[in-house]
Each structure stands twice: as C-alpha cells, then as structure tokens.
Enzyme design. Structure first.
Site, PDB file in Angstrom:
ATOM      1  N   ASP A 150       0.792  -1.272   0.213  1.00  0.00           N
ATOM      2  CA  ASP A 150      -0.019   0.105  -0.170  1.00  0.00           C
ATOM      3  C   ASP A 150       0.909   1.160   0.052  1.00  0.00           C
ATOM      4  O   ASP A 150       2.083   1.217   0.503  1.00  0.00           O
ATOM      5  CB  ASP A 150      -0.816  -0.072   1.326  1.00  0.00           C
ATOM      6  CG  ASP A 150      -2.176   1.119   1.050  1.00  0.00           C
ATOM      7  OD1 ASP A 150      -2.442   1.439  -0.017  1.00  0.00           O
ATOM      8  OD2 ASP A 150      -2.509   1.345   2.057  1.00  0.00           O
ATOM      9  N   LEU A 166      11.210 -19.940  -5.116  1.00  0.00           N
ATOM     10  CA  LEU A 166      10.283 -19.216  -4.399  1.00  0.00           C
ATOM     11  C   LEU A 166       8.736 -19.216  -4.872  1.00  0.00           C
ATOM     12  O   LEU A 166       8.622 -19.245  -6.222  1.00  0.00           O
ATOM     13  CB  LEU A 166      10.761 -17.787  -4.655  1.00  0.00           C
ATOM     14  CG  LEU A 166       9.688 -16.803  -3.990  1.00  0.00           C
ATOM     15  CD1 LEU A 166       9.698 -16.597  -2.484  1.00  0.00           C
ATOM     16  CD2 LEU A 166      10.383 -15.118  -4.577  1.00  0.00           C
ATOM     17  N   HIS A 223       1.742   3.376  -9.024  1.00  0.00           N
ATOM     18  CA  HIS A 223       1.588   1.917  -9.400  1.00  0.00           C
ATOM     19  C   HIS A 223       2.790   1.336 -10.395  1.00  0.00           C
ATOM     20  O   HIS A 223       3.410   0.193  -9.927  1.00  0.00           O
ATOM     21  CB  HIS A 223       0.421   1.577  -9.994  1.00  0.00           C
ATOM     22  CG  HIS A 223      -0.771   2.056  -9.266  1.00  0.00           C
ATOM     23  ND1 HIS A 223      -0.955   1.616  -8.070  1.00  0.00           N
ATOM     24  CD2 HIS A 223      -1.765   2.638  -9.625  1.00  0.00           C
ATOM     25  CE1 HIS A 223      -2.177   2.273  -7.521  1.00  0.00           C
ATOM     26  NE2 HIS A 223      -2.687   2.912  -8.541  1.00  0.00           N
TER      27      HIS A 223
HETATM   28  C1  IPE Z   1      -5.500  -2.596   0.111  1.00  0.00           C
HETATM   29  O1  IPE Z   1      -5.220  -1.439  -0.169  1.00  0.00           O
HETATM   30  C2  IPE Z   1      -5.482  -3.435  -1.193  1.00  0.00           C
HETATM   31  C3  IPE Z   1      -4.034  -3.327  -1.913  1.00  0.00           C
HETATM   32  C4  IPE Z   1      -2.957  -2.955  -1.590  1.00  0.00           C
HETATM   33  C5  IPE Z   1      -3.998  -3.983  -3.104  1.00  0.00           C
HETATM   34  P1  IPE Z   1      -6.300  -0.181  -0.235  1.00  0.00           P
HETATM   35  O2  IPE Z   1      -5.476   1.221  -0.348  1.00  0.00           O
HETATM   36  O3  IPE Z   1      -7.416  -0.677  -1.332  1.00  0.00           O
HETATM   37  O4  IPE Z   1      -6.917  -0.275   1.255  1.00  0.00           O
HETATM   38  P2  IPE Z   1      -7.787   0.805   2.032  1.00  0.00           P
HETATM   39  O5  IPE Z   1      -8.869   1.209   1.098  1.00  0.00           O
HETATM   40  O6  IPE Z   1      -6.755   1.924   2.716  1.00  0.00           O
HETATM   41  O7  IPE Z   1      -8.323   0.141   3.245  1.00  0.00           O
HETATM   42  C1  IPE Z   2      -1.888   0.192  -3.350  1.00  0.00           C
HETATM   43  O1  IPE Z   2      -1.592   1.603  -3.432  1.00  0.00           O
HETATM   44  C2  IPE Z   2      -1.860  -0.404  -4.571  1.00  0.00           C
HETATM   45  C3  IPE Z   2      -3.418  -0.769  -4.999  1.00  0.00           C
HETATM   46  C4  IPE Z   2      -4.365  -0.482  -4.067  1.00  0.00           C
HETATM   47  C5  IPE Z   2      -3.905  -1.099  -6.302  1.00  0.00           C
HETATM   48  P1  IPE Z   2      -2.857   2.458  -3.247  1.00  0.00           P
HETATM   49  O2  IPE Z   2      -3.157   3.024  -4.671  1.00  0.00           O
HETATM   50  O3  IPE Z   2      -3.945   2.132  -2.389  1.00  0.00           O
HETATM   51  O4  IPE Z   2      -2.029   4.043  -2.816  1.00  0.00           O
HETATM   52  P2  IPE Z   2      -2.478   4.791  -1.652  1.00  0.00           P
HETATM   53  O5  IPE Z   2      -3.041   4.053  -0.243  1.00  0.00           O
HETATM   54  O6  IPE Z   2      -3.488   5.795  -2.224  1.00  0.00           O
HETATM   55  O7  IPE Z   2      -1.381   5.708  -1.311  1.00  0.00           O
HETATM   56 MG    MG Z   3      -4.144   2.555  -0.380  1.00  0.00          MG
END
Ligand code: IPE
Ligand code: IPE
Ligand code: MG
Length: 245
Positions: free
Chosen positions: A16, A127, A33
């Site tokens: 995240d 792995l 991303h």
């Molecule tokens: C969790 O992150 C999902 C992934 C990292 C793929 P999110 O950014 O979607 O989670 P919330 O919305 O902060 O809980």
């Molecule tokens: C995690 O990073 C990747 C996905 C959920 C696809 P985020 O896109 O949730 O990044 P933040 O949390 O908004 O910084």
């Molecule tokens: Mg996120």
C-alpha cells in the site's frame, strides 16, 4: 535482522501507498503503481536470496474495482505488461507464480496471460509467488463455502465432515502454510480484507514506508520484528519453553 535467526517461511504483504507516493511527486497515481511494480521485483528477488519460501502479495482487492475507471484500466494494462515483461525472468530465477482471487472479473486476454505464466512456472521451487488480484478474504471464504455446499447438495460429503482442514482445502492458497509474517506498508494499520482466514495467527507488522520505497532495508526491519516475537498460538510462554527444551 539476525542472519542466523528464523526466516519466515511465508510472508504476506499488503503493498500500500503507491498513490500517496505519486502525489508527493505531483504525478498521477499510475506513476506510483509503476514504481510499485519495481518495488515488487526488488522484494521478490530479495526474498529469494533470504530463503523465504513463499511470498503472497496483495496487488488489487475486490474493493479496488470501485476506484475511478481510468485508474482501474491503467492497473489492468500494467498487469498485462508486467506479465509480458517479467514472466520469463521470474521463470529463469526459479519463481513459481500463482494468482489468487476472482479472475473471472478479468478480461479473457489477461486471464490467458495469467494461465500461461502459471503454467510456464508451475514446476519451479525456489520461491512461490502468489499474486492476489481481484482478491478479498471474504470472497475467498464465501467461495469455499459455496463449493462445499455444492458437495453437500450432491451428496459427495456430509455436513459433519466439514472441519477446518476441509474448509481450508477449498480456499485460495490451499496447500500453502499460513503466512508467518503479514506486512502492510504505507502506514495504515488495517487488514483491508486480505487473507482473513489464513492470517489468523500471522505476526503483523505495519511499516510507515510507502510501497514504492519499500526495499531490503525495510524488509530486514520487518523480519527483525518477527524474530523478536514469541508465537504462542494460544499456549502459555512456559509451555513453549518446555516444548523447546
Ligand atoms: C489494500 O489497499 C489493497 C491493496 C494494497 C491491493 P487499499 O488502499 O485498497 O486499502 P484501504 O482502502 O486503504 O483500506
Ligand atoms: C496500493 O496503493 C495499490 C493498490 C491498491 C492497487 P494505493 O493505490 O492504495 O496507494 P494509496 O494508499 O492511495 O497511497
Ligand atoms: Mg491504499
């Protein structure tokens, strides 16, 4: 991290923080991303070197489908490109790739690439890399329950035969040990519907580092924390010490 310490056999990571990383740089979320994909390459390579046997990463949740259409389609493009670009190298490095999640929601083209990557790498054993995409812990549990219900309805099994082992055998990650270490990067302290069943006794580690910046150093920190924990699984500390004596 202690180099002679216990290396977790199965590590799960909620990757995240990509969006915030991009925002700090005044760039679109997709840029984050892309950087997240590079971070994943680095961590896969590092886990292989450490001797981690299995790595399960959360790439896209069942809830992430509700994000703006443009972000979702960019992510799908990125998955496609990543499969095209990375599969061979993963294969050469002995990585076995598996996708977990509701792949029915993907385009047939993406599903086909996933299938090819899984097939190509199926016999590798350095792995195991499990990529959770279109995955939700609740979806996983409901999906398993539905399959078992079908087996009961058709008379293949009796309701009384359903126990934790049988249930787990119908979940994604059946055949894998439960994650020893569950890491979430990006500073949020929540599980966000990842591996709800399998994480019952995982050691949790929350890192403030945004995923694109997460590298070997941050990983070492997570493993050091893991090595300092006492995993009791409901027993008393005394019982554990007696067992290991
Ligand atoms: C969790 O992150 C999902 C992934 C990292 C793929 P999110 O950014 O979607 O989670 P919330 O919305 O902060 O809980
Ligand atoms: C995690 O990073 C990747 C996905 C959920 C696809 P985020 O896109 O949730 O990044 P933040 O949390 O908004 O910084
Ligand atoms: Mg996120």
């Amino acid at each position: 991290m202690k180099s002679d310490g216990d290396i977790p056999a199965h590590v799960a990571i909620v990757m995240d923080g990509n969006g915030r990383w991009a925002k700090q740089r005044r760039r679109p979320r997709t840029f984050g991303h892309q950087a997240g994909l590079k971070a994943l390459r680095r961590i896969v390579e590092y886990c292989g070197r450490l001797g981690v046997a299995e790595l399960t990463v959360f790439a896209f949740s069942s809830e992430n489908w509700k994000r703006p259409k443009k972000e979702v389609s960019r992510l799908m493009e990125l998955f496609m490109r990543a499969l095209d670009k990375e599969t061979r190298e993963l294969h050469e490095n002995g990585v076995r790739v598996r996708f977990i999640g509701d792949l029915e929601a993907f385009s047939p083209e993406l599903r086909e690439k996933v299938r090819q990557a899984e097939q190509l790498t199926a016999n590798n054993d350095r792995l195991k890399l499990n990529v959770a995409a279109s995955y939700g812990g609740r979806w996983d549990i409901v999906h398993a329950a539905r399959e078992l219900a079908r087996d009961v309805a058709s008379g293949r099994i009796q309701p009384g035969q359903i126990d934790e082992d049988l249930f787990a055998s119908r979940l994604e990650l059946s055949g894998s040990r439960d994650p020893d270490l569950f890491i979430r990067t990006g500073g949020e302290m929540r599980v966000s519907n990842f591996l709800l069943w399998q994480g019952a006794y995982s050691e949790l580690f929350f890192s403030p580092v945004l995923w694109p910046d997460f590298g070997p150093e941050a990983m070492d920190e997570a493993i050091a924390a893991y090595q300092s924990r006492e995993r009791r699984f409901g027993l008393t500390g005394e019982q554990l010490r007696q067992k290991s004596a």
